[in-house]
Design a protein around this motif. Structure first.
Motif, PDB file in Angstrom:
ATOM      1  N   ASP A  27       0.813  -1.210   0.000  1.00 14.21           N
ATOM      2  CA  ASP A  27       0.000   0.000   0.000  1.00 14.21           C
ATOM      3  C   ASP A  27       0.849   1.265   0.000  1.00 14.21           C
ATOM      4  N   GLN A  28       2.127   1.124   0.386  1.00 16.21           N
ATOM      5  CA  GLN A  28       3.018   2.273   0.474  1.00 16.21           C
ATOM      6  C   GLN A  28       3.867   2.476  -0.781  1.00 16.21           C
ATOM      7  N   ILE A  29       3.820   1.550  -1.708  1.00 15.93           N
ATOM      8  CA  ILE A  29       4.700   1.608  -2.868  1.00 15.93           C
ATOM      9  C   ILE A  29       4.468   2.870  -3.694  1.00 15.93           C
ATOM     10  N   ASP A  30       3.206   3.257  -3.871  1.00 18.10           N
ATOM     11  CA  ASP A  30       2.941   4.459  -4.672  1.00 18.10           C
ATOM     12  C   ASP A  30       3.546   5.697  -4.019  1.00 18.10           C
ATOM     13  N   ILE A  31       3.428   5.792  -2.699  1.00 13.28           N
ATOM     14  CA  ILE A  31       4.030   6.933  -1.989  1.00 13.28           C
ATOM     15  C   ILE A  31       5.548   6.889  -2.106  1.00 13.28           C
ATOM     16  N   LEU A  32       6.131   5.692  -1.984  1.00  8.84           N
ATOM     17  CA  LEU A  32       7.584   5.559  -2.113  1.00  8.84           C
ATOM     18  C   LEU A  32       8.053   5.963  -3.507  1.00  8.84           C
ATOM     19  N   ARG A  33       7.287   5.605  -4.508  1.00 10.68           N
ATOM     20  CA  ARG A  33       7.653   6.012  -5.873  1.00 10.68           C
ATOM     21  C   ARG A  33       7.625   7.533  -6.010  1.00 10.68           C
ATOM     22  N   GLU A  34       6.613   8.159  -5.402  1.00  8.23           N
ATOM     23  CA  GLU A  34       6.514   9.611  -5.463  1.00  8.23           C
ATOM     24  C   GLU A  34       7.693  10.259  -4.740  1.00  8.23           C
ATOM     25  N   ILE A 468       7.205  11.995  12.929  1.00 12.90           N
ATOM     26  CA  ILE A 468       6.344  12.863  12.148  1.00 12.90           C
ATOM     27  C   ILE A 468       7.217  13.637  11.174  1.00 12.90           C
ATOM     28  N   PRO A 469       6.660  14.188  10.160  1.00 13.89           N
ATOM     29  CA  PRO A 469       5.260  14.029   9.727  1.00 13.89           C
ATOM     30  C   PRO A 469       5.065  12.713   8.980  1.00 13.89           C
ATOM     31  N   SER A 470       3.844  12.453   8.590  1.00 12.20           N
ATOM     32  CA  SER A 470       3.548  11.232   7.854  1.00 12.20           C
ATOM     33  C   SER A 470       4.135  11.297   6.451  1.00 12.20           C
ATOM     34  N   ASP A 471       4.189  10.141   5.795  1.00 14.39           N
ATOM     35  CA  ASP A 471       4.730  10.092   4.435  1.00 14.39           C
ATOM     36  C   ASP A 471       3.930  10.976   3.483  1.00 14.39           C
ATOM     37  N   GLU A 472       2.596  10.979   3.665  1.00 16.05           N
ATOM     38  CA  GLU A 472       1.770  11.814   2.805  1.00 16.05           C
ATOM     39  C   GLU A 472       2.118  13.290   2.971  1.00 16.05           C
ATOM     40  N   VAL A 473       2.402  13.694   4.213  1.00 15.64           N
ATOM     41  CA  VAL A 473       2.769  15.084   4.463  1.00 15.64           C
ATOM     42  C   VAL A 473       4.105  15.404   3.820  1.00 15.64           C
ATOM     43  N   VAL A 474       5.055  14.481   3.935  1.00 16.18           N
ATOM     44  CA  VAL A 474       6.376  14.703   3.333  1.00 16.18           C
ATOM     45  C   VAL A 474       6.253  14.854   1.824  1.00 16.18           C
ATOM     46  N   ALA A 539      19.912  19.608   1.209  1.00 13.63           N
ATOM     47  CA  ALA A 539      19.245  19.269   2.471  1.00 13.63           C
ATOM     48  C   ALA A 539      17.945  18.529   2.205  1.00 13.63           C
ATOM     49  N   ILE A 540      17.191  18.946   1.204  1.00 14.35           N
ATOM     50  CA  ILE A 540      15.960  18.239   0.831  1.00 14.35           C
ATOM     51  C   ILE A 540      16.276  16.817   0.397  1.00 14.35           C
ATOM     52  N   ASN A 541      17.326  16.660  -0.385  1.00 12.85           N
ATOM     53  CA  ASN A 541      17.705  15.334  -0.880  1.00 12.85           C
ATOM     54  C   ASN A 541      18.078  14.407   0.273  1.00 12.85           C
ATOM     55  N   ARG A 542      18.853  14.909   1.239  1.00 12.28           N
ATOM     56  CA  ARG A 542      19.217  14.085   2.404  1.00 12.28           C
ATOM     57  C   ARG A 542      17.991  13.743   3.239  1.00 12.28           C
ATOM     58  N   MET A 543      17.076  14.721   3.368  1.00 13.94           N
ATOM     59  CA  MET A 543      15.860  14.461   4.119  1.00 13.94           C
ATOM     60  C   MET A 543      15.046  13.352   3.478  1.00 13.94           C
ATOM     61  N   LEU A 544      14.945  13.361   2.167  1.00 12.46           N
ATOM     62  CA  LEU A 544      14.186  12.323   1.467  1.00 12.46           C
ATOM     63  C   LEU A 544      14.849  10.970   1.609  1.00 12.46           C
ATOM     64  N   ASP A 545      16.175  10.926   1.588  1.00 11.03           N
ATOM     65  CA  ASP A 545      16.875   9.657   1.840  1.00 11.03           C
ATOM     66  C   ASP A 545      16.434   9.069   3.176  1.00 11.03           C
ATOM     67  N   GLU A 546      16.430   9.907   4.219  1.00 15.12           N
ATOM     68  CA  GLU A 546      16.086   9.432   5.558  1.00 15.12           C
ATOM     69  C   GLU A 546      14.625   9.015   5.638  1.00 15.12           C
ATOM     70  N   LYS A 547      13.733   9.819   5.073  1.00  9.44           N
ATOM     71  CA  LYS A 547      12.307   9.521   5.182  1.00  9.44           C
ATOM     72  C   LYS A 547      11.940   8.269   4.389  1.00  9.44           C
ATOM     73  N   ILE A 548      12.552   8.083   3.232  1.00  7.72           N
ATOM     74  CA  ILE A 548      12.300   6.861   2.453  1.00  7.72           C
ATOM     75  C   ILE A 548      12.794   5.646   3.240  1.00  7.72           C
ATOM     76  N   ASN A 549      13.974   5.753   3.807  1.00 11.10           N
ATOM     77  CA  ASN A 549      14.486   4.648   4.628  1.00 11.10           C
ATOM     78  C   ASN A 549      13.551   4.347   5.794  1.00 11.10           C
ATOM     79  N   ASP A 550      13.125   5.393   6.502  1.00  9.80           N
ATOM     80  CA  ASP A 550      12.251   5.191   7.667  1.00  9.80           C
ATOM     81  C   ASP A 550      10.959   4.483   7.266  1.00  9.80           C
ATOM     82  N   THR A 551      10.395   4.881   6.143  1.00  7.41           N
ATOM     83  CA  THR A 551       9.140   4.271   5.687  1.00  7.41           C
ATOM     84  C   THR A 551       9.321   2.797   5.386  1.00  7.41           C
ATOM     85  N   ILE A 552      10.384   2.451   4.705  1.00  7.72           N
ATOM     86  CA  ILE A 552      10.598   1.068   4.283  1.00  7.72           C
ATOM     87  C   ILE A 552      10.987   0.177   5.451  1.00  7.72           C
TER      88      ILE A 552
END
Length: 935
Positions: A27-34, A468-474, A539-552
């Motif tokens: 269910d999270q794959i679409d968000i991860l792709r985004e 926080i925040p949720s993946d949708e918020v990110v 900084a945005i790129n590093r943040m996305l690395d961390e948030k993608i890792n956290d989600t998975i």
């Protein structure tokens, strides 16, 4: 204070968050792709900005650049463009003299003096060998002085104004900039300390390996020396870009130089003298400037306190330097004596302690700033609660981000999470924050904060905030922020005001760099804004690395370094079992029997130990090149019997690299039932491809990769899955190369796996992990026994015990080692790897054999102490017998069986050996294995 859920979309906190974590990975794959698409876009924009800045440097009149622009370029390139930054910073330093000519008068007369000093300090720290230059110390003094000067309207220290001449209140933005500059200085001091510690430990290891006690394990010593040098080179290279002192660039061959340590000590002595001179010059410059300042205007007690506190910080640095200098006085003329070794160790220890003390002092200097930023955050959050919205979101995000930088453990702090919620609700659809309060300076353009600074701070805040925040918020936030960068690209480079309206040419004059949206009606290219934009996008790129890792990682079993993984576990401390295979001639290929000609291995020895292979994987994860000729593996298949330490090797790799260990098992694929296996497998491997800087362990994965017999009627849930795994593994390896990920397959019988699944292109290497061979056991035991005897000498033990171990170290131990080898043949690593067996126990505690009694047997260290004891026998592996029953149809199966046979025969030959030298040479030829296979 806790923010209300209304500031987030559903799913960000509380019960909604718990329910979301239970949702399936699919269910999270679409968000991860985004998120991955946004990560790619931010990286593209960042790299585009770097190219524009490189164009700026290469294609304009450098002599007309302002120093603050040079400082920004050097800092930006050092952070995001390592391949070019050394040349660029060297050219800036040589051609403009921006560091050597800097004086306090120039800083104080700048339009924005404190910001100028902060930029200057970061540029000096980013330039190799300039951290303790006169310019860096002057900038540090100026920042510290303003930080400790109390003035209206708050009359307290910690906060810093844009300019001392302005009568406005302190600025959290400027204070945060200064905090970041000093934190970077501290980071480089700590990296320098690790660099020196690595040199000290290497010197100690090599001295021990070259001692006469290692005479009978010379093959082991050569291999261990190679491992030590590779490990040291990677550590040194990782620290090299953050050194506060200049050192020559070392190559792997340099580490084989017998007098390398002495040459480095000589260079460090020269550096210490230079740094001492810099401190003295700076103190004289400060004293001269202070006297001149007192003549020109009255000095009150508040300004005097700031000056004295800053001068004390500089003076303490000089005291530390003098202490380090004193350690160089006991020079000796010889190269390999114990006295010379002790001198080297003393120098290294003195430098380590000095750097540690300097970093601690600087952290102490930041306490008032931390208190100020805490007060600003409290004030703004209370105001936001009263008004129902953040009135100054830029002040909130700036102060909260700086506080998190000072203490990353505050990622769970409710106050920080509340700050995130209020700031999120303030971001416009176009990614903008409400226009912050202007900060008047002598030049208005510098007084208006860059909107991208707030975005950079917010990205750092999101990266470090836990939960926080949720993946949708990110996803929503990142889409807005990236839109801001796309909307504010510059459209005309020919009116570049900050490079003095120079005529310029560029291939694409439309959309090049970024402009400051608050300054001009026409969107002209602004170099300083472009530098800030690059930093924010990174900084945005590093943040996305961390948030993608956290989600998975929520969907897998994960071991975090230092928490779930033992912090004492590292690649340098492991007991490696294959030095005997490495010492065997690698290029000798036994004549293959006719019936095995096609699948006969190229050689049965081993090119590199698993120790070196793991170090190469570490270099891949940490993005360290070992040279163009060295191909760094990112995927390895480890095979061998249970209990040989395969999982421990992978755990040590993750702990050493300070990255999470992700364990993937067949249960992660069959969780949805038999009908959903293929769909689930696609989701699992697609998610794994999105990860950055992790180690993945495929454990007990054999059923998924079994070599299926087409004539067999046996079927399982995985029967039709294996063919589909081949492209998945290939794609995973491709992404692992790019995203600094390593993955390892652990299996007991690799010969039963599908050939295509483990071939090159999916796994770079296939390595057998067997019980430690005789050479590995003998060398490890001798080395750790020497370490133990020396450690007792430096412990709090009584003199009698110390004298006993001093004589023990000098006694011949070969007969004891031979007996221990005989009793530990084919022993399981889970037993042999315990302290007291082939690893050094706690030297402060007595061995059981030291306490006397009627004990007749003990572990190897007991037997080394008391030669009358017999070594306890370990449980022996019966894996060799399993191998004899296997169908040897594959090259990997013959290789595995051949190595097992060779190891088994060696252990048998040792049983009749009369001395250690004979035992270690009692290896069978693989020509005998060829005869065995014929029959």
């Amino acid at each position: 204070m806790v923010a209300s859920d209304q500031n987030f979309i559903p799913g960000a906190t509380g019960t909604n968050s718990a329910e979301r974590r239970k949702r399936d990975l699919e269910d999270q794959i679409d968000i991860l792709r985004e998120l991955d698409e946004q990560r790619r876009k931010s990286a593209d924009l960042r790299d585009y900005g770097i190219r524009v800045l490189e164009w700026l440097y290469n294609r304009t009149d450098r002599e007309k650049f302002e120093k603050v622009l040079y400082y920004g370029l050097i800092d930006c390139f050092s952070r995001h463009s390592a391949g070019n930054y050394e040349d660029l910073s060297k050219n800036c330093r040589d051609k403009a003299g921006i560091f050597s000519a800097l004086k306090l008068e120039e800083i104080s007369k700048h339009d924005s003096p404190v910001l100028f000093a902060a930029c200057g300090l970061q540029a000096c720290v980013a330039t190799p060998g300039m951290s303790y230059s006169k310019a860096a110390l002057l900038c540090y003094y100026y920042i510290a002085r303003e930080m400790y000067t109390a003035d209206a309207p708050r009359w307290s220290i910690g906060g810093i104004r844009e300019s001392p001449e302005d009568q406005l209140e302190e600025s959290p933005r400027i204070t945060a900039q200064c905090v970041r500059a000093i934190l970077r200085f501290i980071e480089h001091q700590e990296a320098s300390r690790h660099y020196i510690a690595c040199l000290r430990e290497r010197d100690d290891q090599i001295r021990r390996l070259k001692s006469p006690s290692h005479e009978h394990v010379q093959d082991w010593t050569k291999i261990e020396l190679s491992r030590v040098n590779v490990e040291c080179f990677i550590t040194l290279k990782r620290c090299a870009s953050k050194l506060v002192f200049p050192v020559r660039s070392l190559s792997p061959s340099d580490l084989e130089n017998a007098v390398l340590t002495k040459e480095i000590i000589r260079e460090l002595k020269s550096t210490a003298d230079t740094i001492s001179d810099s401190f003295k010059e700076v103190i004289n410059e400060i004293t001269r400037y202070w006297r001149k300042e007192k003549r020109n205007k009255p000095i009150d007690s508040r300004t005097l306190f700031g000056h004295e506190r800053a001068l004390l910080a500089i003076s303490s640095g000089l005291d530390i330097t003098k202490t380090i200098q004193s350690s160089f006085t006991n020079t000796t003329a010889t190269d390999d004596t114990e006295e010379n070794f002790a001198h080297h160790q003393n120098v290294f220890q003195s430098i380590e302690e000095g750097l540690e003390r300097a970093a601690k002092n600087m952290r102490g200097m930041l306490l008032p700033a931390a208190n100020y930023l805490e007060n600003v955050l409290d004030h703004e959050l209370v105001s936001a609660l009263v008004y129902g919205r953040a009135r100054e979101p830029a002040r909130i995000v700036t102060s909260a981000s700086a506080l998190l930088s000072l203490d990353k453990r505050r990622g769970h702090d409710k106050k920080i999470k509340e700050a995130v919620s209020f700031v999120y609700s303030s971001v416009s659809d176009t990614g903008e924050f409400p226009i912050p309060r202007p900060e008047r300076t002598r030049r208005e353009s510098l007084g208006t904060p860059f909107p991208m600074e707030a975005i950079e701070a917010f990205a750092g805040l999101l990266r470090l905030t836990i939960g926080i925040p949720s993946d949708e918020v990110v996803v929503d936030l990142t889409r807005r922020m990236l839109r801001f960068f796309e909307d504010n690209r510059a459209r005309d480079l020919t009116s570049a005001r900050d490079v003095n309206d120079l005529p310029v040419e560029i291939d694409d004059p439309i959309h090049a760099g970024w402009h400051h949206p608050f300054h001009e009606a026409t969107p002209h290219f602004d170099p300083q804004t472009t530098i800030v934009a690059v930093n924010a996008l990174a900084a945005i790129n590093r943040m996305l690395d961390e948030k993608i890792n956290d989600t998975i990682l929520k969907f897998f079993s994960v071991k975090k370094p230092g928490i779930d993984l033992d912090s004492r576990l590292n690649l340098n401390s492991l007991f490696y079992p294959d030095y005997g295979l490495v010492s065997e001639k690698k290029n000798t290929k036994p004549i293959s029997p006719p019936k095995f000609e096609k699948q006969w291995p190229d050689h049965f020895g081993r090119e590199d130990s698993i120790a070196v292979t793991l170090q190469k994987m570490r270099a891949h994860i940490q993005r360290i090149s070992l040279g163009p000729e060295v191909d760094l593996p990112c995927s390895v298949a480890l095979h061998g019997p249970p209990g040989t330490g395969k999982t421990t090797l992978v755990e040590a790799l993750a702990q050493t690299c300070d990255v999470p260990l992700v364990e993937v098992t067949p249960s992660d694929i069959i969780v949805g039932g038999e009908e959903a296996v293929e769909r689930r497998a696609r989701a699992v491997f697609e998610a794994l491809r999105f990860l950055t800087r992790v180690v993945i362990l495929f454990d007990e994965f054999d059923p998924v990769l079994w070599d299926r017999d087409p004539e067999s009627n046996e079927r399982s849930v995985f029967t039709f899955l294996t063919p589909g795994m081949l492209p998945k593994l290939k794609d995973l390896r491709k992404s692992a190369k790019k995203r600094s990920v390593a993955f390892v397959l652990s299996t007991n019988l690799i010969s039963r796996l599908d050939d295509a699944a483990i071939r090159e292109g999916r796994f770079d290497e296939k390595i057998g992990i067997y019980p430690p061979d005789p050479l590995s056991r003998a060398g490890r035991l001798l080395n750790h026994w020497d370490m133990f005897c020396e450690a007792v000498q430096h412990s709090d033990s009584d003199d009698t015990r110390k004298q006993k171990y001093k004589s023990q170290k000098e006694d011949s131990v070969e007969p004891r080692i031979l007996d221990i080898l005989k009793y530990t043949s084919h022993g399981a690593m889970e037993s042999l790897g315990k302290p007291g067996w082939f690893s050094m126990p706690d030297p402060s505690k007595k061995l059981s054999s030291e306490t006397g009694g009627e004990k007749k047997s003990g572990n190897p260290f007991d037997c080394m102490y008391n030669c009358n004891l017999k070594c306890e026998q370990t449980a022996q592996e019966a894996f060799f017998d399993i191998g004899k029953k296997e169908k040897l149809k594959k090259k990997i199966a013959i290789l595995e069986f051949g190595q097992w046979w060779w190891l088994h025969k060696w252990e048998k030959n040792i049983e009749t050996a009369e001395d250690l030298k004979t035992a270690l040479e009692a290896r069978s030829s693989f020509d005998e294995f060829e005869k065995l296979m014929e029959n």
